[in-house]
Design a protein around this motif. Structure first.
Motif, PDB file in Angstrom:
ATOM      1  N   TYR A 154       0.838  -1.189   0.000  1.00 41.06           N
ATOM      2  CA  TYR A 154       0.000   0.000   0.000  1.00 41.06           C
ATOM      3  C   TYR A 154       0.878   1.246   0.000  1.00 41.06           C
ATOM      4  N   ARG A 155       0.438   2.272  -0.670  1.00 33.82           N
ATOM      5  CA  ARG A 155       1.150   3.544  -0.621  1.00 33.82           C
ATOM      6  C   ARG A 155       0.874   4.267   0.682  1.00 33.82           C
ATOM      7  N   PHE A 156      -0.339   4.180   1.188  1.00 28.95           N
ATOM      8  CA  PHE A 156      -0.750   4.961   2.344  1.00 28.95           C
ATOM      9  C   PHE A 156      -1.015   4.065   3.544  1.00 28.95           C
ATOM     10  N   TYR A 157      -0.542   4.489   4.710  1.00 28.92           N
ATOM     11  CA  TYR A 157      -0.683   3.655   5.911  1.00 28.92           C
ATOM     12  C   TYR A 157      -2.144   3.475   6.293  1.00 28.92           C
ATOM     13  N   GLU A 158      -2.992   4.459   5.975  1.00 30.36           N
ATOM     14  CA  GLU A 158      -4.411   4.334   6.300  1.00 30.36           C
ATOM     15  C   GLU A 158      -5.023   3.101   5.635  1.00 30.36           C
ATOM     16  N   GLU A 159      -4.570   2.813   4.401  1.00 29.37           N
ATOM     17  CA  GLU A 159      -5.088   1.632   3.697  1.00 29.37           C
ATOM     18  C   GLU A 159      -4.643   0.353   4.392  1.00 29.37           C
ATOM     19  N   LEU A 160      -3.402   0.335   4.833  1.00 29.09           N
ATOM     20  CA  LEU A 160      -2.898  -0.847   5.548  1.00 29.09           C
ATOM     21  C   LEU A 160      -3.688  -1.076   6.829  1.00 29.09           C
ATOM     22  N   LEU A 161      -3.962  -0.009   7.569  1.00 36.61           N
ATOM     23  CA  LEU A 161      -4.656  -0.149   8.849  1.00 36.61           C
ATOM     24  C   LEU A 161      -6.109  -0.570   8.683  1.00 36.61           C
ATOM     25  N   GLU A 162      -6.652  -0.445   7.496  1.00 36.26           N
ATOM     26  CA  GLU A 162      -8.034  -0.880   7.261  1.00 36.26           C
ATOM     27  C   GLU A 162      -8.169  -2.398   7.233  1.00 36.26           C
ATOM     28  N   ARG A 163      -7.060  -3.118   7.107  1.00 36.47           N
ATOM     29  CA  ARG A 163      -7.121  -4.577   7.093  1.00 36.47           C
ATOM     30  C   ARG A 163      -7.640  -5.082   8.443  1.00 36.47           C
ATOM     31  N   ASP A 164      -8.404  -6.167   8.393  1.00 32.55           N
ATOM     32  CA  ASP A 164      -8.968  -6.720   9.623  1.00 32.55           C
ATOM     33  C   ASP A 164      -8.261  -8.004  10.057  1.00 32.55           C
ATOM     34  N   ASP A 165      -7.096  -8.289   9.438  1.00 29.43           N
ATOM     35  CA  ASP A 165      -6.397  -9.532   9.773  1.00 29.43           C
ATOM     36  C   ASP A 165      -5.030  -9.280  10.404  1.00 29.43           C
ATOM     37  N   LEU A 166      -4.774  -8.094  10.908  1.00 28.97           N
ATOM     38  CA  LEU A 166      -3.494  -7.768  11.513  1.00 28.97           C
ATOM     39  C   LEU A 166      -3.559  -7.856  13.038  1.00 28.97           C
ATOM     40  N   ASP A 167      -2.437  -8.250  13.624  1.00 29.09           N
ATOM     41  CA  ASP A 167      -2.288  -8.240  15.079  1.00 29.09           C
ATOM     42  C   ASP A 167      -1.438  -7.070  15.546  1.00 29.09           C
ATOM     43  N   ALA A 168      -0.521  -6.611  14.686  1.00 33.57           N
ATOM     44  CA  ALA A 168       0.445  -5.600  15.110  1.00 33.57           C
ATOM     45  C   ALA A 168       0.958  -4.828  13.903  1.00 33.57           C
ATOM     46  N   VAL A 169       1.541  -3.652  14.189  1.00 32.27           N
ATOM     47  CA  VAL A 169       2.214  -2.877  13.149  1.00 32.27           C
ATOM     48  C   VAL A 169       3.559  -2.399  13.679  1.00 32.27           C
ATOM     49  N   SER A 170       4.491  -2.244  12.756  1.00 32.65           N
ATOM     50  CA  SER A 170       5.779  -1.627  13.042  1.00 32.65           C
ATOM     51  C   SER A 170       5.848  -0.295  12.314  1.00 32.65           C
ATOM     52  N   ILE A 171       6.300   0.743  13.026  1.00 33.17           N
ATOM     53  CA  ILE A 171       6.328   2.094  12.482  1.00 33.17           C
ATOM     54  C   ILE A 171       7.771   2.538  12.318  1.00 33.17           C
ATOM     55  N   GLY A 172       8.170   2.815  11.073  1.00 31.72           N
ATOM     56  CA  GLY A 172       9.522   3.287  10.783  1.00 31.72           C
ATOM     57  C   GLY A 172       9.479   4.468   9.826  1.00 31.72           C
ATOM     58  N   VAL A 173       8.925   5.556  10.298  1.00 33.89           N
ATOM     59  CA  VAL A 173       8.692   6.752   9.474  1.00 33.89           C
ATOM     60  C   VAL A 173       9.257   7.966  10.211  1.00 33.89           C
ATOM     61  N   PRO A 174       9.274   9.161   9.591  1.00 36.80           N
ATOM     62  CA  PRO A 174       9.744  10.357  10.294  1.00 36.80           C
ATOM     63  C   PRO A 174       9.025  10.581  11.628  1.00 36.80           C
ATOM     64  N   ASN A 175       9.738  11.222  12.554  1.00 33.79           N
ATOM     65  CA  ASN A 175       9.278  11.343  13.937  1.00 33.79           C
ATOM     66  C   ASN A 175       7.875  11.911  14.075  1.00 33.79           C
ATOM     67  N   PHE A 176       7.538  12.928  13.260  1.00 36.69           N
ATOM     68  CA  PHE A 176       6.252  13.600  13.437  1.00 36.69           C
ATOM     69  C   PHE A 176       5.069  12.734  13.043  1.00 36.69           C
ATOM     70  N   LEU A 177       5.337  11.611  12.389  1.00 38.31           N
ATOM     71  CA  LEU A 177       4.260  10.694  11.999  1.00 38.31           C
ATOM     72  C   LEU A 177       4.069   9.541  12.980  1.00 38.31           C
ATOM     73  N   HIS A 178       4.969   9.405  13.961  1.00 37.92           N
ATOM     74  CA  HIS A 178       4.848   8.296  14.903  1.00 37.92           C
ATOM     75  C   HIS A 178       3.500   8.305  15.616  1.00 37.92           C
TER      76      HIS A 178
END
Length: 363
Positions: free
Chosen positions: A60-84
């Motif tokens: 996915y290009r956009f994290y919002e699309e990834l978070l819409e999935r209903d089969d995830l248990d966890a996410v890892s965030i490796g983006v610029p600080n202001f987006l954490h």
């Protein structure tokens, strides 16, 4: 030996395509109990490359699309600080566990909001402090815990660069996006290492100073990046120093720089003085061999011990701990509070530097 019950695979999404994103992808690929389901990032070519290299099925290009999935248990965030914070808060609201690159957030307010959200959702929130997972740090930690340094009364932690400003015009040098310069970027790693080795003492008061003398003049950027002119977009420090009084009666000094006219390359380390011995970890240009020295007396004569240590696991250990914390079920014990304590210290350092005075930290 404890007979652990088998657990289901933890299904993870990774957000970010830079160093943080790729290193955690590599770490997850070595853990059979993890399945990376999705990857998100704006750079399409990089997204395709990492997706192919690490066999991630959904891109996915956009994290919002990834978070819409209903089969995830966890996410890892490796983006610029202001987006954490915005990504972590959205993920926690969806009931996902979160592994976040350091620092926890670019502002203390956002860091506090993340921990509050993790606590409310009863989910794991963990910060990537990979440098404490070095082999030399682990050996020294065991040595300290065995009491062989005695009472440690002085510590110095530093990460100093001669030419190492991350990039002219990048988010790193914009305080509104990064939260600061080398103190929040490099210094937070060394603060974490020091507090980890010293068994998490409280910091009672601190006095800090920051300097911005080189980067704004185009000095201190990596030589391979070519010549840089004076930048009006550079509004963070080049060098930060802090003196901290600890609850144990010990003191800790912290130094962090991206650019100095000095003998440093890209060097970091820690020095400890105790009543029964001393110790030093000295890392030059990310070296992993011959880095640890222990100073003691043998039969009344000064002696230096040079332990042979492993390289350590860095991000691999962080990823494994994150998955173990999820599978433990004791999620309330891992709500990001450790990362928040570091964020409070860094914020207090910037406050002290801005106001030109010593500040007290609330317990």
């Amino acid at each position: 030996m404890v007979d652990l019950q088998p657990v289901n695979k933890v299904r993870v999404g990774v957000i970010g395509l830079g160093f943080g994103g790729e290193t955690i992808l590599r770490a997850y690929s070595n853990l059979p109990q993890v399945e990376v389901v999705a990857l998100a990032g704006l750079e399409e070519d990089r997204l395709e490359l990492l997706g192919k290299n690490y066999q991630v099925p959904h891109l996915y290009r956009f994290y919002e699309e990834l978070l819409e999935r209903d089969d995830l248990d966890a996410v890892s965030i490796g983006v610029p600080n202001f987006l954490h914070a915005p990504i972590a808060l959205a993920a926690l609201e969806r009931g996902l566990h979160v592994l976040c690159e350091k620092p926890l957030a670019h502002t203390l307010k956002d860091a506090e909001a993340m921990v509050e959200a993790a606590t409310k959702a009863n989910r794991v929130l963990q910060v990537v402090f990979n440098h404490r997972e070095r082999g030399d740090v682990h050996v020294l930690k065991r040595y300290i815990d065995e009491g062989k340094l005695g009472k440690i009364y002085y510590a110095k932690a530093y990460w100093m660069r001669r030419r190492g400003i991350p990039g002219v015009g990048s988010w790193f040098v914009n305080k509104e996006k990064s939260g600061g310069g080398p103190l929040i970027d490099l210094g937070v790693h060394m603060l974490d290492m020091a507090l980890y080795l010293l068994d998490e003492p409280e910091i009672k008061t601190l006095s800090a100073t920051t300097y911005s003398e080189l980067g704004s003049k185009g000095v201190g950027f990596n030589l391979n990046a070519g010549k840089h002119e004076k930048s009006n977009n550079y509004n963070v420090e080049d060098l930060a120093t802090a003196f901290m009084r600890l609850s144990t009666g010990a003191t800790l000094t912290l130094e962090a720089s991206w650019a100095t006219h000095s003998s440093f390359g890209d060097d970091y380390g820690i020095i400890l003085y105790g009543t029964e011995g001393g110790a030093e970890i000295k890392v030059q240009n990310y070296s992993t061999e011959d880095t640890l020295r222990i100073y003691t007396d043998v039969a009344g004569a000064p002696a230096t011990i040079n332990p042979k240590v492993s390289r350590g696991e860095y991000h691999q250990a962080v990823a494994r701990q994150f998955i173990e914390n999820i599978n433990s079920g004791n999620w309330s014990l891992h709500n990001g509070s450790e990362g928040l304590r570091r964020a409070r210290v860094i914020d207090a350092c910037y406050t002290s530097a801005q106001q030109g005075r010593e500040v007290a930290l609330d317990a």
